[in-house]
Design a protein around this motif. Structure first.
Motif, short mmCIF file in Angstrom:
data_model
loop_
_atom_site.label_atom_id
_atom_site.label_comp_id
_atom_site.label_asym_id
_atom_site.label_seq_id
_atom_site.Cartn_x
_atom_site.Cartn_y
_atom_site.Cartn_z
N PHE A 298 2.44 10.09 -3.62
CA PHE A 298 1.37 11.01 -3.99
C PHE A 298 1.07 12.03 -2.91
O PHE A 298 0.53 13.10 -3.20
CB PHE A 298 0.09 10.23 -4.31
N HIS A 299 1.38 11.66 -1.68
CA HIS A 299 0.95 12.54 -0.60
C HIS A 299 2.07 13.14 0.22
O HIS A 299 1.84 14.06 0.99
CB HIS A 299 -0.01 11.79 0.33
N LYS A 300 3.29 12.60 0.07
CA LYS A 300 4.39 13.16 0.84
C LYS A 300 4.74 14.51 0.24
O LYS A 300 4.70 14.71 -0.97
CB LYS A 300 5.59 12.21 0.73
N THR A 301 5.10 15.45 1.09
CA THR A 301 5.45 16.78 0.61
C THR A 301 6.54 16.72 -0.45
O THR A 301 7.56 16.11 -0.25
CB THR A 301 5.95 17.64 1.79
N LYS A 302 6.27 17.36 -1.58
CA LYS A 302 7.21 17.46 -2.69
C LYS A 302 7.65 16.10 -3.27
O LYS A 302 8.65 16.01 -3.95
CB LYS A 302 8.49 18.23 -2.29
N ALA A 303 6.86 15.06 -3.02
CA ALA A 303 7.20 13.77 -3.63
C ALA A 303 6.97 13.85 -5.14
O ALA A 303 6.18 14.65 -5.60
CB ALA A 303 6.34 12.67 -3.03
N PRO A 304 7.68 13.02 -5.95
CA PRO A 304 7.65 13.17 -7.40
C PRO A 304 6.27 13.15 -8.04
O PRO A 304 6.06 13.82 -9.03
CB PRO A 304 8.50 12.01 -7.93
N GLN A 305 5.32 12.38 -7.49
CA GLN A 305 4.02 12.35 -8.13
C GLN A 305 2.95 13.07 -7.32
O GLN A 305 1.77 12.86 -7.52
CB GLN A 305 3.60 10.91 -8.40
N ASN A 306 3.37 13.94 -6.43
CA ASN A 306 2.42 14.70 -5.63
C ASN A 306 1.97 15.91 -6.43
O ASN A 306 2.37 17.04 -6.18
CB ASN A 306 3.10 15.13 -4.32
N VAL B 3 1.09 14.00 8.23
CA VAL B 3 0.97 12.93 7.23
C VAL B 3 2.35 12.48 6.78
O VAL B 3 2.62 11.29 6.62
CB VAL B 3 0.12 13.40 6.03
N ASP B 4 3.25 13.44 6.59
CA ASP B 4 4.61 13.10 6.19
C ASP B 4 5.23 12.14 7.19
O ASP B 4 5.83 11.12 6.83
CB ASP B 4 5.48 14.36 6.10
N GLY C 289 -7.39 15.87 1.58
CA GLY C 289 -6.34 15.39 0.70
C GLY C 289 -6.53 15.84 -0.74
O GLY C 289 -7.55 16.41 -1.11
N SER C 290 -5.53 15.56 -1.57
CA SER C 290 -5.58 16.08 -2.92
C SER C 290 -6.04 15.05 -3.95
O SER C 290 -6.00 15.32 -5.14
CB SER C 290 -4.21 16.61 -3.33
N ILE C 291 -6.44 13.88 -3.52
CA ILE C 291 -6.94 12.91 -4.49
C ILE C 291 -8.34 12.46 -4.10
O ILE C 291 -8.58 12.06 -2.97
CB ILE C 291 -6.03 11.67 -4.59
N VAL C 292 -9.26 12.58 -5.08
CA VAL C 292 -10.61 12.08 -4.87
C VAL C 292 -10.67 10.71 -5.55
O VAL C 292 -10.63 10.62 -6.77
CB VAL C 292 -11.63 13.05 -5.52
N TYR C 293 -10.70 9.65 -4.75
CA TYR C 293 -10.70 8.31 -5.33
C TYR C 293 -12.10 7.95 -5.79
O TYR C 293 -13.07 8.21 -5.08
CB TYR C 293 -10.21 7.29 -4.29
N LEU C 294 -12.19 7.40 -7.01
CA LEU C 294 -13.52 7.13 -7.55
C LEU C 294 -13.89 5.66 -7.58
O LEU C 294 -14.93 5.26 -7.08
CB LEU C 294 -13.62 7.68 -8.98
N TYR C 295 -13.05 4.85 -8.24
CA TYR C 295 -13.42 3.43 -8.35
C TYR C 295 -12.18 2.62 -8.63
O TYR C 295 -11.09 3.15 -8.83
CB TYR C 295 -14.46 3.24 -9.46
N PRO D 184 0.81 -1.22 0.00
CA PRO D 184 0.00 0.00 0.00
C PRO D 184 0.84 1.27 0.00
O PRO D 184 0.41 2.31 -0.48
CB PRO D 184 -0.82 -0.11 1.29
N ASP D 185 2.07 1.16 0.48
CA ASP D 185 2.95 2.33 0.45
C ASP D 185 3.14 2.81 -0.98
O ASP D 185 3.23 4.00 -1.25
CB ASP D 185 4.29 1.96 1.09
N GLY D 186 3.16 1.85 -1.89
CA GLY D 186 3.37 2.19 -3.30
C GLY D 186 2.20 2.98 -3.89
O GLY D 186 2.33 3.60 -4.94
#
Lengths: 504, 291, 313
Positions: free
Chosen positions: A418-426, A435-436, A466-472, A411-413
């Motif tokens: 996506f959520h760590k500050t300044k992480a590549p896919q954030n 959260v960090d 958070g910055s991601i709205v998960y849909l399905y 699940p870390d992957g």
């Protein structure tokens, strides 16, 4: 009379021999053409499907996403989490006849970690040094504890390549890959086919009953299915949800479906740039309102015949890490409107939704547009080529972005980058010191229960701001001919042919 | 030897425009083409009044329904009425056809005039650039341009217009070369008219017929080009309907909802056919050899 | 004659230069970062930096252009970022495929177009004439990707007579190769068939009412002989030119047809490469295409001049 009998016997023998030597070929339709067939340099999902037959890895996963042995037999991590000892399987040969030993594994890992252009570097970033303890034992010394490490070794980072071939070919290894998987490479014609052939010295050769695999990339899903139905292919991956009724109705076909490890969602720009801060970033209640304006059940029903799984977290509801304390919310337009008013937003609120150019994503975007419109969001759909959309997201030139993630075993992957500050896919620009800290803690912890407890705190926070709205979550739909017996689908959607038999 | 149309018509006491109309209307097929185009334009303009449903109105209980009394063409994957979407799609397609060729004319004709009448150096440079643009396959250039400008109907029109410009440059230049040596042009030059005046007042009216014919036929090509770009995802953006993007979506549902692919394709076919027929009729009507 | 040839060949150079500049310029202007596009899901900044350095993406565009030109002049068209194979190899693999489609399309067009044209001219103003005319117009007016989809639906999905997609080389299995290419070749060729039909018809009509033919008829020669011999010769001459020019249109059409039928040819390669920002492939392929087109045009012009001596001055 005697001559006739001999002739008949000879004919019988010939027929018997020829049927014994008749090659079984499995033709598989892929949804895209894989990129380079080099585990160090590869980066597409569809490439992993080919690797599943071509290159074995240290560990693999089973139906329940548990980690099981493949080229390695066991792993042990020290108390402080900084040393991982891996015992290798004896008697393994590479396709070129060389034997696999700890030195070869060390060479592979070091290639993944240091080669120029390697996409595995971030996956193995926690590893400091690789040591050979004895010919069948490898020791990894980590810079700091990292519990997702073994999970990384169930994917390309754990694939072991023939040291000799890799050294000789350098970065051209992908043109003639030499690994230790059940099938060896025969030939590749770009955008046309990839041909693999059974490797007789495979460590588990007894359980491989297919002689040849031919992978054919066919982008149009209708055409892919048409080929399966007409018998030009024996197997296809990623059939459409809307084709399921037709496949089920066909007696010559079978389905192998499994919920994906990833998710499909909308990344929201809350802090990446000013354009985001002006919209969603102004007040977390705006995102909450957006969340409540969507009916995830209806989305999956309309666009996917109800076959996909509505979701609201970065793992699917079927995953052991799913927090049942936070179920998928039901649509509530009244509450959404209230939240918008409380946040001081004057409706309609104009939102720029960037949508990658892909028919299913476009349809979902249109549905989202209609649903959110009722709560006061005026969504403007901007279909963008995928290549451009990534750049736009990096630069923060968007307000909402329909982005999916194919998912990782650990699940870390699905969460960290996506959520760590300044992480590549954030891309959302989300940043929260708590959260960090929790994300880093979860990486260090071992047992599932402990990590799940940490993730619960993160989920709580992310679901409200958070910055991601998960849909399905998609169903990975593999369809194959009924003549294929014994095929079992694993949760990562990849095709493994161990134990599968093709009847004539 | 061809004689200037204006002078012949004057002799017959009939304006060249009227003459052209007369000959055009004599051909049944051209009349048919013109009629269909007029009909399509009317449909596009009056779309909000004619369409029974809102083309973007989704209906989650009426997904992929076959043609019925309520939905004449059936519904699409989000439950939208296909008949209404085809009607509104006419706007995108016709607009794309006309605007893009207008751009091509607006750019191509002046450049062509320049090449034909502006001196050898100008001609050589323009010639090489035109050759280069024509050497690149049309659709590839259009795709690259549309990708560069960003997916939208507007940008698709610009991309198609720019890609079609060389055709008009070449046509104009060729016509100018042919007409340049005519007596009336030589006469105008002898009298001392500046080059620009000659180009606009004397040459342009005489090459107009050829341009009109090519423009009509190019509109047909432009409509197909817009459909192709939309098919690849580079044209009209959702949820606004476009015949090309409707075909793109319809591909996925070929086996369970084939009607989704039939209507937009037929619409494109009809539009393109009528422009082609009209172009043919115009070519015959404006042919100087016929009376 | 030689002067004419030399002049045209010299013109080739600046034209190709401009082609390369146009395509190169366009690509540079394309939004999106090829390194990002190449990276797919694995977007680590360090790795991206490496890629950019490796392919000189961080250099100003004129430097990149100079490197490329230098490569071309020494026979190296660069390497595909996505597939890691040399562009020349990719072209060598895919060009024959599209060429096969194009040649089959031309054969189909010639057969249908010329026959229909003759029939329609000979039976002028009869229902056959109208029918053939209509079919010809239908050919030009149908978007070829729609035609492709409809044909796949009819022949592959519904009737199951032909494979729905894919490509088999004729050297591997001739019959299967024909089966996989007949539909796309037909789709590709139908607009040229229409053009040919109309052209043949008008040329035949012109010839049939010409003095030469009237004299021959008066002399009592069989009508069919007269018509076929003279009119055909008259009609066929410009077909050479038309055919050469058509190759360019065919390539454009191939882009969509290959997409719909999943054929691994030139057209599909170029579209995929544009969408994936695989610069080297797009440049290399466009250069080869443009060169082929210009050379074919040149050949057609030469052929035209040779056949028609009056134009030589």
């Amino acid at each position: 009379m005697k001559r006739l009998a001999i002739a008949a016997a000879a004919a019988g023998l010939l027929i018997g021999c020829s049927s014994a030597f008749a090659q079984t070929t499995l033709r598989v339709g892929l949804a895209e053409d894989p990129d380079v067939l080099d585990p160090t340099l590869a980066r597409t999902y569809v490439g992993r499907i080919v690797f599943a037959s071509l290159c074995d890895k240290l560990f693999d996963i089973d139906e329940n996403v548990n980690i099981v042995p493949q080229l390695a037999l066991s792993h042990e991590t020290t108390e402080d989490g900084k040393t991982v000892t891996i015992k290798l399987r004896p008697g393994v040969k590479f396709h070129d006849g060389e034997a696999m030993d700890a030195a070869a594994v060390k060479a592979s890992l070091e290639r993944h970690m240091t080669m120029q252009g390697s996409f595995r570097k971030p996956e193995l970033a926690a590893v400091d040094k690789v040591e050979v303890a004895d010919p069948l034992t490898v020791r990894l010394l980590l810079k700091s504890p990292f519990s997702p490490l073994i999970a990384q070794l169930t994917d390309r980072a754990g694939m072991v390549m023939s040291a000799k071939a890799a050294a000789e070919a350098g970065d051209k290894f992908g043109l003639k890959p030499v690994c230790a998987g059940p099938f060896k490479f025969v030939e590749r014609v770009q955008q046309d086919r990839i041909v693999l052939e059974k490797f007789p010295d495979y460590w588990n050769a007894a359980n491989i009953h297919v002689d040849r695999i031919v992978f054919r990339p066919i982008v149009e899903s209708t055409v892919r299915l048409a080929n399966l139905k007409s018998g030009s292919l024996e197997m296809i991956e990623r059939a459409l949800a809307t084709d399921l009724p037709e496949i089920k109705a066909d007696a010559k076909l079978r389905l192998a479906t499994v919920p994906e490890l990833g998710y499909q969602g909308i990344t929201v720009n809350i802090g990446k740039s000013d354009v985001g801060k002006a919209a969603f970033g102004k007040d977390p209640r705006i995102i909450q309102a957006f969340n409540l304006s969507l009916d995830r059940e209806a989305i999956t029903k309309v666009a996917f015949n109800g076959e996909f799984l509505p979701g609201n977290q970065w793992v699917s509801p079927k995953n052991p890490y799913y927090q049942s304390k936070f179920p998928v919310p039901k649509r509530d337009i009244a509450k959404a409107k209230e939240l918008l008013k409380a946040a001081g937003v004057s409706t309609p609120l104009s939102i720029d939704l960037m949508v990658p150019n892909n028919p299913e994503t476009r349809q979902v975007a249109e549905i989202v547009q209609a649903m959110a419109g009722e709560a006061g969001f005026d969504i403007k759909i901007r279909v963008t080529e995928f290549a451009t959309s990534l750049k736009e997201a990096e630069e923060g030139r968007y307000q909402a972005y329909m982005l999916a993630w194919s998912g990782r075993v650990d699940p870390d992957g699905n969460a960290y980058i996506f959520h760590k500050t300044k992480a590549p896919q954030n891309y959302g620009g989300y940043s929260d010191p708590d959260v960090d800290r929790w994300l880093d803690e979860a990486r260090v912890q071992g047992p599932l229960a402990d990590r799940k407890a940490i993730y619960e705190k993160i989920t709580d926070k992310l679901l409200s701001e958070g910055s991601i709205v998960y849909l399905y979550h998609r169903l990975m739909i593999i369809a194959h001919t009924a003549k294929l017996d014994g095929y079992k689908q694993m949760p990562d959607g990849l095709i493994r042919l161990t134990g599968a038999k093709l009847k004539p | 030897m061809a004689v200037a149309h204006a002078q012949v018509a004057e002799l017959n006491h009939e304006s060249p425009t009227a003459r052209a109309w007369r000959r055009l209307l004599r051909r049944k097929s051209a009349v048919f083409g013109l009629a269909v185009i007029t009909l399509l334009v009317l449909i596009a303009v009056l779309a909000p009044l004619i369409a029974p449903f809102d083309p973007t109105q989704q209906s989650w209980t009426a997904i992929r329904k076959p043609p019925s009394l309520q939905h004449w063409f059936g519904t699409d994957e989000s439950g939208r009425d296909l008949f209404s979407r085809v009607i509104f799609g006419a706007r995108a397609s016709l607009l794309a056809g006309v605007v893009s060729i207008s751009i091509a004319l607006g750019l191509g004709v002046p450049i062509g005039l320049l090449a034909g009448y502006g001196g050898r150096w100008m001609d050589a440079v323009i010639g090489r650039i035109t050759d280069a643009m024509l050497a690149i396959p049309f659709l590839i250039l259009a795709i690259a341009l549309a990708a560069f400008l960003g997916p939208s109907l507007q940008n698709a029109m610009i991309a198609i217009g720019l890609t079609a410009t060389p055709i008009f440059v070449r046509l104009t230049r060729g016509q100018v070369m042919a007409v340049k040596v005519e007596d009336y042009v030589e006469a105008a030059r002898a009298v001392g008219n500046p080059a620009r005046r000659i180009a606009i007042k004397h040459i342009l009216p005489n090459i107009l017929p050829a341009l009109i014919v090519q423009a009509t036929i190019s509109i047909a090509t432009a409509i197909i080009a817009e459909a192709s770009l939309s098919f690849l995802g580079l044209g009209q953006q959702p949820p606004a309907p476009s015949w090309g993007s409707m075909l793109n979506t319809a591909q996925r549902f070929l086996t369970n909802a084939p009607w989704m692919a039939v209507w937009p394709g037929l619409a494109i076919f009809l539009a393109v056919l009528s422009f082609n027929i009209l172009g043919d009729g115009l070519r015959d009507a404006l042919d100087p050899k016929e009376r | 004659m030689l002067v004419f040839l030399a002049k045209r060949l010299l013109q080739l150079i600046p034209t190709l230069f401009i082609v390369s500049v146009i395509i190169f310029g366009l690509q540079q202007l394309l939004p999106g970062d090829p390194a990002l596009a190449m990276a797919g899901e694995e977007r680590d900044p360090q790795v991206l930096e490496q890629i950019r350095r490796q392919y000189r993406l961080d250099q100003p565009f004129y430097i990149q252009y100079l490197y490329w030109v230098g490569g071309v002049l020494s026979g190296n068209l660069g390497e595909s970022m996505r597939l890691k194979e040399p562009v020349l190899t990719l072209i060598a693999q895919k060009f024959p495929v599209t060429l096969q489609l194009a040649l089959m399309a031309i054969v189909i067009s010639l057969t249908i177009g010329i026959t229909a044209g003759i029939m329609s001219a000979v039976k002028r103003d009869t229902p056959i004439d109208y029918a053939v005319n209509l079919v010809a117009l239908w050919g030009i007016s149908t978007p070829n990707f729609w035609l492709g989809i409809m044909l796949i639906f009819l022949f592959a999905v519904h009737l199951g007579w032909l494979p729905a997609s894919g490509y088999v080389s004729p050297f591997q299995d001739f019959w299967l190769s024909m089966q996989t290419t007949i539909l796309p070749a037909f789709v590709l060729g139908n607009s040229f068939a229409a053009v040919l039909m109309r052209h043949t018809r008008s040329a035949m009509l012109q010839a049939m009412s010409s003095d030469y033919v009237r004299t021959a008829r008066a002399k009592g020669l069989a009508e069919r002989v007269v018509v076929l011999k003279h009119a055909m010769r008259n009609a066929l001459t410009p077909i050479v030119t038309l055919g050469a020019l058509e190759l360019g249109t065919l390539l454009s059409g191939a882009v969509l047809t290959e997409q719909v039928f999943s054929i691994p040819g030139f057209g599909k390669l170029i579209v995929d490469s544009v969408f994936n920002r695989d610069y080297a492939v797009v440049q290399g392929v466009t250069l080869i295409t443009a060169t082929t087109y210009i050379l074919l045009n040149l050949l057609a012009d030469i052929a035209y001049v040779l056949i028609n001596p009056r134009l030589r001055s």
